[in-house]
Design a protein around this motif. Sequence first.
Motif, PDB file in Angstrom:
ATOM      1  N   SER A 198       0.833  -1.207   0.000  1.00  0.00           N
ATOM      2  CA  SER A 198       0.000   0.000   0.000  1.00  0.00           C
ATOM      3  C   SER A 198       0.868   1.257   0.000  1.00  0.00           C
ATOM      4  N   GLN A 199       1.980   1.208   0.754  1.00  0.00           N
ATOM      5  CA  GLN A 199       2.887   2.371   0.787  1.00  0.00           C
ATOM      6  C   GLN A 199       3.544   2.599  -0.566  1.00  0.00           C
ATOM      7  N   LEU A 200       3.922   1.513  -1.253  1.00  0.00           N
ATOM      8  CA  LEU A 200       4.516   1.654  -2.581  1.00  0.00           C
ATOM      9  C   LEU A 200       3.506   2.237  -3.568  1.00  0.00           C
ATOM     10  N   ALA A 201       2.259   1.801  -3.448  1.00  0.00           N
ATOM     11  CA  ALA A 201       1.220   2.334  -4.329  1.00  0.00           C
ATOM     12  C   ALA A 201       0.987   3.818  -4.066  1.00  0.00           C
ATOM     13  N   ALA A 202       1.003   4.191  -2.796  1.00  0.00           N
ATOM     14  CA  ALA A 202       0.832   5.604  -2.451  1.00  0.00           C
ATOM     15  C   ALA A 202       2.014   6.426  -2.959  1.00  0.00           C
ATOM     16  N   ASN A 203       3.213   5.846  -2.880  1.00  0.00           N
ATOM     17  CA  ASN A 203       4.398   6.523  -3.378  1.00  0.00           C
ATOM     18  C   ASN A 203       4.291   6.761  -4.878  1.00  0.00           C
ATOM     19  N   GLU A 204       3.850   5.733  -5.609  1.00  0.00           N
ATOM     20  CA  GLU A 204       3.708   5.888  -7.059  1.00  0.00           C
ATOM     21  C   GLU A 204       2.656   6.943  -7.387  1.00  0.00           C
ATOM     22  N   ALA A 205       1.590   6.987  -6.620  1.00  0.00           N
ATOM     23  CA  ALA A 205       0.549   7.986  -6.851  1.00  0.00           C
ATOM     24  C   ALA A 205       1.099   9.398  -6.631  1.00  0.00           C
ATOM     25  N   ALA A 206       1.964   9.540  -5.625  1.00  0.00           N
ATOM     26  CA  ALA A 206       2.555  10.841  -5.349  1.00  0.00           C
ATOM     27  C   ALA A 206       3.498  11.262  -6.483  1.00  0.00           C
ATOM     28  N   ILE A 207       4.268  10.298  -7.011  1.00  0.00           N
ATOM     29  CA  ILE A 207       5.138  10.598  -8.160  1.00  0.00           C
ATOM     30  C   ILE A 207       4.286  11.018  -9.350  1.00  0.00           C
ATOM     31  N   ARG A 208       3.182  10.284  -9.564  1.00  0.00           N
ATOM     32  CA  ARG A 208       2.298  10.602 -10.687  1.00  0.00           C
ATOM     33  C   ARG A 208       1.759  12.032 -10.563  1.00  0.00           C
ATOM     34  N   ALA A 209       1.461  12.448  -9.339  1.00  0.00           N
ATOM     35  CA  ALA A 209       0.952  13.808  -9.133  1.00  0.00           C
ATOM     36  C   ALA A 209       2.000  14.841  -9.534  1.00  0.00           C
ATOM     37  N   ARG A 210       3.235  14.594  -9.148  1.00  0.00           N
ATOM     38  CA  ARG A 210       4.300  15.553  -9.478  1.00  0.00           C
ATOM     39  C   ARG A 210       4.612  15.536 -10.970  1.00  0.00           C
ATOM     40  N   VAL A 211       4.559  14.372 -11.620  1.00  0.00           N
ATOM     41  CA  VAL A 211       4.777  14.316 -13.068  1.00  0.00           C
ATOM     42  C   VAL A 211       3.643  15.042 -13.788  1.00  0.00           C
ATOM     43  N   THR A 212       2.414  14.890 -13.270  1.00  0.00           N
ATOM     44  CA  THR A 212       1.289  15.641 -13.832  1.00  0.00           C
ATOM     45  C   THR A 212       1.529  17.140 -13.698  1.00  0.00           C
ATOM     46  N   GLN A 213       2.050  17.545 -12.535  1.00  0.00           N
ATOM     47  CA  GLN A 213       2.379  18.960 -12.339  1.00  0.00           C
ATOM     48  C   GLN A 213       3.392  19.416 -13.380  1.00  0.00           C
ATOM     49  N   LEU A 214       4.425  18.605 -13.615  1.00  0.00           N
ATOM     50  CA  LEU A 214       5.422  18.955 -14.620  1.00  0.00           C
ATOM     51  C   LEU A 214       4.780  19.118 -15.996  1.00  0.00           C
ATOM     52  N   TRP A 215       3.960  18.161 -16.356  1.00  0.00           N
ATOM     53  CA  TRP A 215       3.365  18.185 -17.696  1.00  0.00           C
ATOM     54  C   TRP A 215       2.486  19.409 -17.892  1.00  0.00           C
TER      55      TRP A 215
END
Length: 944
Positions: A198-215
């Motif tokens: 669950s922590q790894l999934a939450a980590n990936e979701a957080a990365i996805r949020a920042r990549v979305t911010q970049l895009w």
Amino acid sequence: MTAVETVAAPHELAKEQPLLEDIRLLGRILGDVIREQDGEAAFALIERIRQLAVADRRDSNSCSAAALQELLHGLTGEETVTVVRAFTYFSHLANLAEDRHFLRRRHVHERRGEHSRGSLAAALQRLEKAGVTAGQIADALRHAYVSPVLTAHPTEVQRKSILDAEKAIAELLAARSHLQRLGALEQAAGETDARLASQLAANEAAIRARVTQLWQTRLIRHARLTVQDEIENALSYYEATFLQEVPQLYATLEQHLEGRALPAFFRMGQWIGGDRDGNPNVTAQTLRHALARQAAVALRHYLQEVHLLGSELSMSEKRVQVSAPLRALADASQDRSSHRADEPYRRALSGIYARLAATLQALAPGEVAPLTVRAHGQAYPDAGAFEADLRTIAQSLREHHGQALLPARLLPLIRKVEVFGFHLTTLDLRQSSDQHEAVLAELLRVARLCDDYSALDEAARQQLLLQRLNDVRPLRVPGHAYSELATSELAIFDAAREALERYGRAAIRHYIISHTETVSDLLEVLVLMQQAQLVQGTLEEGATARIIVVPLFETIADLRNAPGIMQDYYALPGIARMVLNSGAEQDIMLGYSDSNKDGGIFTSNWELYVAETALVETFNAIGQRHGGQVRLRMFHGRGGAVGRGGGPSYDAILAQPHGTVRGQIRLTEQGEVIASKYANPEIGRRNLETLVAATLEATLLPQTEPVPQAFLQAAQALSDASMQAYRQLVYETPDFASYFFNATPVREIAELNIGSRPASRKPGQRLEDLRAIPWGFGWGQSRLTLPGWYGFGSAVEAFLCADGEAGRAARLAQLQEMAARWPFFQTLLSNMDMVLAKSDLALAQRYSQLVPDRQLAQHVFAEISAEWQRTVDALNAITGEAERLKNNPGLARSIRHRFPYIDPLHHIQVELLARWRAGETDERVQTAIHISINGIAAALRNTG
């Protein structure tokens, strides 16, 4: 964007597996974000371009090249921007994955007790094996001065918004690595934990949020960067890295040195806000703003640390005793809260906080303390008074069983105050010698002392300037309306005097004179300093200078003349005495960029080597002649690209001539290099350690043997031939400037809003007027990297043939021996190996097709290609390695992973440049060109 092309050996792939997983993760997330934001068709287009570019790199004879060109030619403006953004962001994300892998591998080695080359631990091991004691190291550091100097330049392509988002992703990748290590341990123990998944999934979701911010964030600026923007960008590295990591650097050293206390020998430096050379946007007001913002960053940090100390030092007098000085500090605080009546440390810290808040208001008007100040405080007169209060707290803790509370926050804070003071960083002043001459000529003319100073010969200039330095009467005529130039320049000197009085002597220590060509260039600055009381007294009576006057020797001729200029300068009556009275320090700045642009890579490096050696001998003689040793400190004006003195700092410092470092070194850090070295705090500390490690080794390791005379003679012969080949191409080939301005995106770089300073000193397309920075940057973008290698192949060929075919084998053996035994030659070959690995003739040829004069394009490219092959052959013969980067697997890995993704950016950039120059006015074309410049620079990293 999920595939990663690999051709590494199996054992290398095993080491790279975590890196590959991170790149795949980031690529997959980026691809998903593109699908969500721009649709499946956009993602499919990007993938098709990537596949064709990979196929073209693998087999240049395939039909993929034609298919790629046809596809790119048909892209709409909107599609082009989307594709370029995708590959650019992939380059950025790949950088983050590589940085994480570097730290991961380093941690593995350190856990095994293996210390990486360039680390402090490895340096101290080498010193111990050489018989250097901890006491000798500590003594050397007591007299040392090591300083990286952050500078802005016109090819800085990163926006702070992007850097902040990428920093967040880097932190999430670090957290992910930690979670994965826990998972591996649990798996080895036969355990599983749903919470970890669950922590790894939450980590990936957080990365996805920042990549979305970049895009969804603009990659490039709509408005040109101002000096104020550059100041803020630089200050962000202090907040993120330097304020935290520099104290840790000292703590690590002191731990290795058996607890010996060290003075503040490591200092930060900065040019941004004080460098006026070619930048009309830097004024006295800019200087004041820079210093105030620096003070604000330092003081706000101290305020936060003092507040946190207050929460930690909650000891009650009912439980512990305190020292009398601590009690006096608490009683003086005016903190009358009943809640803290029995908590003397907190009351003392309340008073300190109030005084710091008042200091913030005094030094940076308009800035507000982070917390409401309950008690009134009188501003500290200087950082030393603040430090004394902190030491009062520390001593009381030591005396009353509180030692355990010192290391976490209080001792690092004391170290910060020692290093950063209230000024944060030493801000250098810089201006070109011709500007000083113009101002002084006006002052002398108005004062009726000399009608035409500029018409005087050198001897007459020196005589007149010495007369002025022995006359304390001011040159400025009250009430006269001086020119804008003179008014602006004199205001800088006045602002510098105010800064020293306001922030302390460390706020401004150096005045750098660009284009120093004569002794009078130095004297002119002393006379201008005299007008602002920065030189006090007369030379005859024993003057003192409050700022070190620093000559900058840039061209090949300047480097050759440097020892003679300094010898003549110190021979003038009163100069040596003034320097000895003022602290006995003399910095000399050496220009890597302009000397390379002037004479090519080998000649630049060789002339720098020769000049340093001669300067040390000159100053040894000066010390003997004047009965006092002047501490000579070389200031290396290195850029990011190898052609501008770039390459690994550790190797560069160790390659200096023996006896030229002696614990004293300053070197510039510029552009993308600042972000790659210091955006990540842990990597930042490693890079800071490297500077100290290399300085210690260069200073204290005994020279195993003098450099053989035959090596020096060979280097001189190579330099002569290399410079001839380089200048024949660059300065003697008709219309070569036209080739450069058309076969690189340098014109478009000049239009990009990436710096406050113009790319050229004068309008037009003369190579002589073009700054060395865009010169190197343009060649990097077109993948020729010419400043990093051109001329060496011809030089080696001429050297090998000097004695005919019979002597060729012996001469090659000599070059091979030089590569094995001489750090200067080793480092130069290693750097050329790196830039050749990053060069790509096939891509460069595509850029050459942008040159309208096809005959010129074919001729110049043929010359460059032939020299490239000669240089590759020479490097192969000397090193015995036909494969580039054989001894640098980390960089080889980086190139292997990223080049399939950088190639599309080059193909698109060429297509876009052709469209734009043909008159296509779609703003999206220009935007895509600028984004491609960003992406290529990010992928190549050391480009500026």
